[in-house]
Structure formats: C-alpha cells, structure tokens
Enzyme design. Structure first.
Site, PDB file in Angstrom:
ATOM      1  N   SER A   1       0.835  -1.206   0.000  1.00 20.55           N
ATOM      2  CA  SER A   1       0.000   0.000   0.000  1.00 20.55           C
ATOM      3  C   SER A   1       0.866   1.251   0.000  1.00 20.55           C
ATOM      4  O   SER A   1       1.955   1.263   0.589  1.00 20.55           O
ATOM      5  CB  SER A   1      -0.859  -0.008   1.273  1.00 20.55           C
ATOM      6  OG  SER A   1      -1.506   1.222   1.459  1.00 20.55           O
TER       7      SER A   1
ATOM      8  N   TYR B   1      -2.450  -1.232  10.735  1.00 24.49           N
ATOM      9  CA  TYR B   1      -2.654  -1.792   9.389  1.00 24.49           C
ATOM     10  C   TYR B   1      -1.468  -1.451   8.491  1.00 24.49           C
ATOM     11  O   TYR B   1      -0.884  -2.311   7.827  1.00 24.49           O
ATOM     12  CB  TYR B   1      -3.957  -1.259   8.761  1.00 24.49           C
ATOM     13  CG  TYR B   1      -3.997  -1.492   7.279  1.00 24.49           C
ATOM     14  CD1 TYR B   1      -4.253  -2.759   6.765  1.00 24.49           C
ATOM     15  CD2 TYR B   1      -3.715  -0.458   6.363  1.00 24.49           C
ATOM     16  CE1 TYR B   1      -4.239  -3.002   5.396  1.00 24.49           C
ATOM     17  CE2 TYR B   1      -3.702  -0.693   5.006  1.00 24.49           C
ATOM     18  CZ  TYR B   1      -3.969  -1.965   4.526  1.00 24.49           C
ATOM     19  OH  TYR B   1      -3.939  -2.195   3.176  1.00 24.49           O
TER      20      TYR B   1
ATOM     21  N   LYS C   1       1.766  -3.809   6.533  1.00 23.61           N
ATOM     22  CA  LYS C   1       2.239  -3.775   5.139  1.00 23.61           C
ATOM     23  C   LYS C   1       3.750  -3.513   5.092  1.00 23.61           C
ATOM     24  O   LYS C   1       4.484  -4.162   4.345  1.00 23.61           O
ATOM     25  CB  LYS C   1       1.498  -2.685   4.354  1.00 23.61           C
ATOM     26  CG  LYS C   1       0.007  -2.950   4.175  1.00 23.61           C
ATOM     27  CD  LYS C   1      -0.236  -4.202   3.360  1.00 23.61           C
ATOM     28  CE  LYS C   1      -1.692  -4.558   3.252  1.00 23.61           C
ATOM     29  NZ  LYS C   1      -1.931  -5.885   2.686  1.00 23.61           N
TER      30      LYS C   1
HETATM   31  P1  NAD Z   1     -10.968  -7.274   0.720  1.00 22.50           P
HETATM   32  O1  NAD Z   1     -11.239  -7.287   2.185  1.00 22.50           O
HETATM   33  O2  NAD Z   1     -12.101  -7.066  -0.202  1.00 22.50           O
HETATM   34  O3  NAD Z   1     -10.217  -8.637   0.293  1.00 22.50           O
HETATM   35  C1  NAD Z   1      -9.388  -9.345   1.182  1.00 22.50           C
HETATM   36  C2  NAD Z   1      -9.885 -10.779   1.213  1.00 22.50           C
HETATM   37  O4  NAD Z   1      -9.053 -11.555   2.072  1.00 22.50           O
HETATM   38  C3  NAD Z   1     -11.318 -10.911   1.751  1.00 22.50           C
HETATM   39  O5  NAD Z   1     -12.099 -11.596   0.794  1.00 22.50           O
HETATM   40  C4  NAD Z   1     -11.150 -11.705   3.038  1.00 22.50           C
HETATM   41  O6  NAD Z   1     -12.255 -12.573   3.245  1.00 22.50           O
HETATM   42  C5  NAD Z   1      -9.865 -12.452   2.795  1.00 22.50           C
HETATM   43  N1  NAD Z   1      -9.113 -12.824   3.999  1.00 22.50           N
HETATM   44  C6  NAD Z   1      -8.729 -12.039   5.029  1.00 22.50           C
HETATM   45  N2  NAD Z   1      -8.003 -12.741   5.917  1.00 22.50           N
HETATM   46  C7  NAD Z   1      -7.930 -14.008   5.435  1.00 22.50           C
HETATM   47  C8  NAD Z   1      -7.307 -15.195   5.892  1.00 22.50           C
HETATM   48  N3  NAD Z   1      -6.641 -15.237   7.042  1.00 22.50           N
HETATM   49  N4  NAD Z   1      -7.422 -16.318   5.139  1.00 22.50           N
HETATM   50  C9  NAD Z   1      -8.116 -16.303   3.974  1.00 22.50           C
HETATM   51  N5  NAD Z   1      -8.724 -15.194   3.487  1.00 22.50           N
HETATM   52  C10 NAD Z   1      -8.621 -14.068   4.215  1.00 22.50           C
HETATM   53  O7  NAD Z   1      -9.821  -6.195   0.466  1.00 22.50           O
HETATM   54  P2  NAD Z   1      -9.270  -5.590  -0.895  1.00 22.50           P
HETATM   55  O8  NAD Z   1      -9.663  -4.167  -0.943  1.00 22.50           O
HETATM   56  O9  NAD Z   1      -9.599  -6.475  -2.009  1.00 22.50           O
HETATM   57  O10 NAD Z   1      -7.728  -5.633  -0.591  1.00 22.50           O
HETATM   58  C11 NAD Z   1      -6.913  -6.725  -1.001  1.00 22.50           C
HETATM   59  C12 NAD Z   1      -5.498  -6.506  -0.475  1.00 22.50           C
HETATM   60  O11 NAD Z   1      -5.009  -5.262  -0.965  1.00 22.50           O
HETATM   61  C13 NAD Z   1      -5.425  -6.429   1.050  1.00 22.50           C
HETATM   62  O12 NAD Z   1      -4.223  -7.037   1.466  1.00 22.50           O
HETATM   63  C14 NAD Z   1      -5.378  -4.939   1.310  1.00 22.50           C
HETATM   64  O13 NAD Z   1      -4.719  -4.635   2.515  1.00 22.50           O
HETATM   65  C15 NAD Z   1      -4.566  -4.464   0.118  1.00 22.50           C
HETATM   66  N6  NAD Z   1      -4.796  -3.045  -0.213  1.00 22.50           N
HETATM   67  C16 NAD Z   1      -6.078  -2.597  -0.389  1.00 22.50           C
HETATM   68  C17 NAD Z   1      -6.289  -1.257  -0.694  1.00 22.50           C
HETATM   69  C18 NAD Z   1      -7.692  -0.713  -0.861  1.00 22.50           C
HETATM   70  O14 NAD Z   1      -7.853   0.503  -0.787  1.00 22.50           O
HETATM   71  N7  NAD Z   1      -8.709  -1.549  -1.106  1.00 22.50           N
HETATM   72  C19 NAD Z   1      -5.203  -0.397  -0.817  1.00 22.50           C
HETATM   73  C20 NAD Z   1      -3.916  -0.891  -0.631  1.00 22.50           C
HETATM   74  C21 NAD Z   1      -3.723  -2.228  -0.324  1.00 22.50           C
HETATM   75  C1  WQD Z   2      -9.912   9.215   0.654  1.00 24.59           C
HETATM   76  C2  WQD Z   2     -10.168  10.684   0.888  1.00 24.59           C
HETATM   77  C3  WQD Z   2     -10.572  11.247   3.179  1.00 24.59           C
HETATM   78  C4  WQD Z   2     -14.382   9.107   3.583  1.00 24.59           C
HETATM   79  C5  WQD Z   2      -7.091   4.447   2.932  1.00 24.59           C
HETATM   80  C6  WQD Z   2      -5.987   3.782   3.699  1.00 24.59           C
HETATM   81  C7  WQD Z   2      -4.903   3.357   2.775  1.00 24.59           C
HETATM   82  C8  WQD Z   2      -5.457   2.521   1.611  1.00 24.59           C
HETATM   83  C9  WQD Z   2      -6.650   3.152   0.965  1.00 24.59           C
HETATM   84  C10 WQD Z   2      -5.221   0.216   2.116  1.00 24.59           C
HETATM   85  C11 WQD Z   2      -9.473  11.224   2.133  1.00 24.59           C
HETATM   86  C12 WQD Z   2     -11.802  11.507   2.343  1.00 24.59           C
HETATM   87  C13 WQD Z   2     -13.206   9.631   3.087  1.00 24.59           C
HETATM   88  C14 WQD Z   2     -15.436  10.000   3.938  1.00 24.59           C
HETATM   89  C15 WQD Z   2     -14.069  11.846   3.227  1.00 24.59           C
HETATM   90  N1  WQD Z   2      -5.922   1.252   2.045  1.00 24.59           N
HETATM   91  N2  WQD Z   2     -13.052  10.979   2.904  1.00 24.59           N
HETATM   92  N3  WQD Z   2     -15.241  11.330   3.732  1.00 24.59           N
HETATM   93  O1  WQD Z   2      -7.497   7.489   3.560  1.00 24.59           O
HETATM   94  O2  WQD Z   2      -6.557   7.789   1.228  1.00 24.59           O
HETATM   95  O3  WQD Z   2      -6.556   5.573   2.276  1.00 24.59           O
HETATM   96  O4  WQD Z   2      -7.592   3.530   1.948  1.00 24.59           O
HETATM   97  O5  WQD Z   2      -4.025   0.118   2.032  1.00 24.59           O
HETATM   98  O6  WQD Z   2      -3.979   2.648   3.524  1.00 24.59           O
HETATM   99  O7  WQD Z   2      -5.470   4.686   4.647  1.00 24.59           O
HETATM  100  O8  WQD Z   2      -8.686   6.507   1.536  1.00 24.59           O
HETATM  101  O9  WQD Z   2     -11.019   6.359   0.807  1.00 24.59           O
HETATM  102  O10 WQD Z   2     -10.523   6.513   3.283  1.00 24.59           O
HETATM  103  O11 WQD Z   2     -10.170   8.495   1.853  1.00 24.59           O
HETATM  104  O12 WQD Z   2     -13.954  13.052   3.066  1.00 24.59           O
HETATM  105  O13 WQD Z   2     -16.497   9.578   4.415  1.00 24.59           O
HETATM  106  O14 WQD Z   2     -11.574  10.850   1.128  1.00 24.59           O
HETATM  107  O15 WQD Z   2     -10.392  12.266   4.139  1.00 24.59           O
HETATM  108  O16 WQD Z   2      -9.057  12.516   1.850  1.00 24.59           O
HETATM  109  P1  WQD Z   2      -7.290   6.965   2.217  1.00 24.59           P
HETATM  110  P2  WQD Z   2     -10.172   6.902   1.898  1.00 24.59           P
END
Ligand code: NAD
Ligand code: WQD
Length: 336
Positions: free
Chosen positions: A124, A149, A153
């Site tokens: 991330s 969290y 990562k």
């Molecule tokens: P998500 O929660 O939709 O998908 C994660 C999946 O992992 C879920 O389906 C959950 O059931 C499964 N899971 C969790 N723990 C498990 C375990 N111990 N065994 C088996 N399955 C398990 O999340 P996402 O948004 O698809 O994110 C996927 C990956 O990308 C995550 O590692 C998340 O941290 C990372 N990521 C997400 C974002 C974002 O904004 N969505 C940003 C950066 C990184």
């Molecule tokens: C985006 C913008 C908020 C909700 C997070 C994690 C990051 C990554 C992605 C996994 C910000 C604003 C949000 C609301 C708002 N995840 N906002 N009202 O914070 O950039 O990142 O998700 O790795 O680690 O920190 O994403 O979608 O929460 O926010 O104004 O109800 O929207 O302040 O500026 P963020 P977000």
C-alpha cells in the site's frame, strides 16, 4: 499455468482473478470469506466463462494450505488476503498483526516446501508515511505509518525482502494507491461491511439512498479546493497491473517494488462533482472536521511501472465514477 490468489473473493482479488483468466492463467482462490461472499466465485465464472477452484480456507492454516499446494501445481501466489480497515486496526492491533503477518509466514513456509518461488504482494502507498512528499517514488525510504494496518504492510515488505535474500524467491511488492470503480459488467464491486470507511463506497451508498449524506473530512487543507487529494485508480487497471507483475516475477528473481497508481491526484470534491455529473445523481454532502491521521496529499510517481512492467492506468475518473455507480445501483445492498 496455475496461480494461487489468496483473498481472491475480495474486492481487488476478484477483479484480478478475471484479468488473470483473460490472460490465460488458471486461477485457484483461497479465501476464508471473513470480508467477502462465496457468490463472488459464481460472478467470476459468469464474467470470465471459467470457474476458479475455490477453497474456503484460512491462509494461516498450514495443513489446509499444504492441501491446496498438493492438489494443484502452483506456479506462484498473489497474496491479497488480509484485514484492511485502518480505523479497526487501531482498536484491534493484535488481530491485524496476527492475521496479516501469519498468513504471509505460512505462505512462505508452504511455498518453500513445494518449491514455489513467485510471490506478488498487495502492499500500500501507506508505507511512504508522513515523511515523504508526493509524488511518491519507489526509491524513497519508507516512512512511519500512523496505524497498525499500515505497519503490517511495511513489516511484510521487510519479511519478504529478507526471505528473498535467503531463498531463491521472486518477490514483487505492489504499492496500491486508492482503488475505486468496478468491473464494467456491474456483477462484482466493492462491498464493505457496515458503514464504509473509504470515500467511494460512501459516496455510492449516499447516492443509492443507504446513507443520508457524505461528510467531507476537512475543507481547510492547503489544496486548490481545500479538500485532500489522492491518486484514485480504477480497480480493473489495478488488476491488469497484477498480470504484468506476474509476468515480471516469472522472468526475474529478487525483490522489486512498483507503485500502482495513475500519477494524477484528484480532490474529494473532484470525486463528488464527477460522480454527480457522469451519473446524474445527487450526492448530498457537507464539510466536516478533518479525520485524524489523514494526509493532505498522496499520489504516485507512476514511471517505474510504465517503464519496467509496460503498464499504465488507462481508465479516467469519469470511468471510475460511472463503474462504481453501475455496480452500486445494480446491487444496492452489495452481494446480500
Ligand atoms: P478485501 O477485504 O475485499 O479482500 C481481502 C480478502 O481476504 C477478503 O475476501 C477476506 O475474506 C480475505 N481474507 C482475510 N483474511 C484471510 C485469511 N486469514 N485467510 C483467507 N482469506 C482471508 O480487500 P481488498 O480491498 O480487495 O484488498 C486486497 C489486499 O489489498 C489487502 O491485502 C489490502 O490490505 C490491500 N490493499 C487494499 C487497498 C484498498 O484501498 N482496497 C489499498 C492498498 C492495499
Ligand atoms: C480518501 C479521501 C478522506 C471518507 C485508505 C488507507 C490506505 C489505503 C486506501 C489500504 C481522504 C476523504 C473519506 C469520507 C471523506 N488502504 N473521505 N469522507 O485514507 O486515502 O486511504 O484507503 O491500504 O492505507 O489509509 O482513503 O477512501 O478513506 O479516503 O472526506 O467519508 O476521502 O479524508 O481525503 P485513504 P479513503
């Protein structure tokens, strides 16, 4: 060639499963459904015409993972499985460290037993911390994360880097920026449990009438319109980036880090205004106080992925807002 997608029933994993199948890979999904629904497997089959093998296992259970590896000749792993709610991680740090780190360690151990060396990891942009200024470059030193969290990562990146020094691994660390949007079919998309923490699902749920109003967290930042800026990326572009990463992992060894972002920042108000314009639906909103821990600005330098992987995001903010709404309006209650 078979690729294992842990967490493949989740938001990013399900979109990646489709792009991997489209690219000719055989996909195996392990997901304990802690944040997803088994119907996603049906939807992947409906979209792609191929049903991935599905194991409803916890990735930290070594015996179960041995079964998956012994039943399938797996070429590599994309490790999506993990807990991802920033706020929840502050209240449940031990659960976050346990789940996110245990799953990674178990995978590394079982991969070693079965001689599997390709490991693509969902990292991330949060690992850049507060110390760096955007655009973030992969060569910048990682920063301090403001929550457990983010630390999981950052720590997992270190674990994988150390493992690749000691073992013949090919590790690709993908630092995602802000994935939004959904598959154009509207059959899969983001379905958070409870009140969404992230911006786009909140906006969509306001638009569909599940929530009354969006609160914008802060209108007094030092940005052109006073709201925070992020690098929003269409989840299908992100999914295609994984196919490129898998191809890279097959050709290289060691560790490589790539930002997956567009390189273009948009503000919270840009998102709200674009969503209303392209979809013709109102998103009632008000400006509220800043959210603790929010960075003012975050966006990628996207040149390395373009140059080395041959990948750039193609979809526009209009596409992202249109596809998010297509998913939400066709599935007002998500997968339920
Ligand atoms: P998500 O929660 O939709 O998908 C994660 C999946 O992992 C879920 O389906 C959950 O059931 C499964 N899971 C969790 N723990 C498990 C375990 N111990 N065994 C088996 N399955 C398990 O999340 P996402 O948004 O698809 O994110 C996927 C990956 O990308 C995550 O590692 C998340 O941290 C990372 N990521 C997400 C974002 C974002 O904004 N969505 C940003 C950066 C990184
Ligand atoms: C985006 C913008 C908020 C909700 C997070 C994690 C990051 C990554 C992605 C996994 C910000 C604003 C949000 C609301 C708002 N995840 N906002 N009202 O914070 O950039 O990142 O998700 O790795 O680690 O920190 O994403 O979608 O929460 O926010 O104004 O109800 O929207 O302040 O500026 P963020 P977000």
């Amino acid at each position: 060639m078979k690729y294992l997608l842990t967490g493949g029933a989740g938001y990013i994993g399900s979109h990646t499963a489709i792009e991997m199948i489209n690219a000719g890979y055989e996909v195996i999904i392990v997901d304990n459904l802690s944040n997803s629904d088994e119907v996603v497997i049906d939807r992947i089959a409906e979209i792609s015409g191929v049903r991935p093998a599905f194991y409803p296992y916890d990735v930290s259970n070594k015996d179960d993972m041995r079964r998956v590896f012994s039943e399938n000749e797996i070429a590599g792993v994309i490790h999506f499985a993990g807990l991802k709610a920033v706020g929840e991680s502050v209240n449940k740090p031990v659960e976050y460290y346990r789940n996110n780190i245990d799953t990674t360690l178990t995978l590394l151990e079982v991969m070693k037993e079965f001689g599997v060396s390709q490991f693509v990891f969902s990292s991330s942009a949060t690992v850049y911390g507060e110390e760096n200024q955007p655009p973030y470059l992969e060569s910048m030193p990682k920063g301090n994360c403001s929550n457990p969290y983010g630390w999981t990562k950052s720590m997992i990146e270190q674990i994988l880097t150390d493992a690749a020094k000691a073992n013949p691994l090919s590790v690709v660390l993908l630092r995602y920026f802000n994935p939004i949007g959904a598959h154009a079919s509207g059959l899969i998309g983001e379905d958070p449990q409870g009140i969404p923490n992230n911006l786009m699902p909140y906006v969509s749920q306001v638009a569909v009438g599940r929530l009354p109003e969006l609160t914008i967290f802060g209108g007094d930042y030092d940005t052109p319109d006073g709201t925070c800026r992020r690098d929003y990326i269409h989840v299908v572009d992100l999914a295609v980036g994984h196919v490129k990463a898998v191809e890279f992992a097959a050709r290289n060894s060691g560790v490589e880090v790539f930002n997956l972002g567009t390189g273009t920042p948009y503000s919270v108000l840009d998102i709200v205004n674009t969503f209303e314009r392209v979809n013709g639906v109102p998103v009632p909103h008000k400006i509220g106080p800043r959210r603790a821990g929010d960075l003012q600005d975050s966006w990628a330098d996207a040149a390395k992925a373009a140059g080395v992987l041959g990948w750039t995001a193609e979809r526009t903010l209009d596409d992202m807002c249109r596809d998010s709404w297509n998913w939400q309006s066709k599935n007002p209650k998500g997968y339920k």
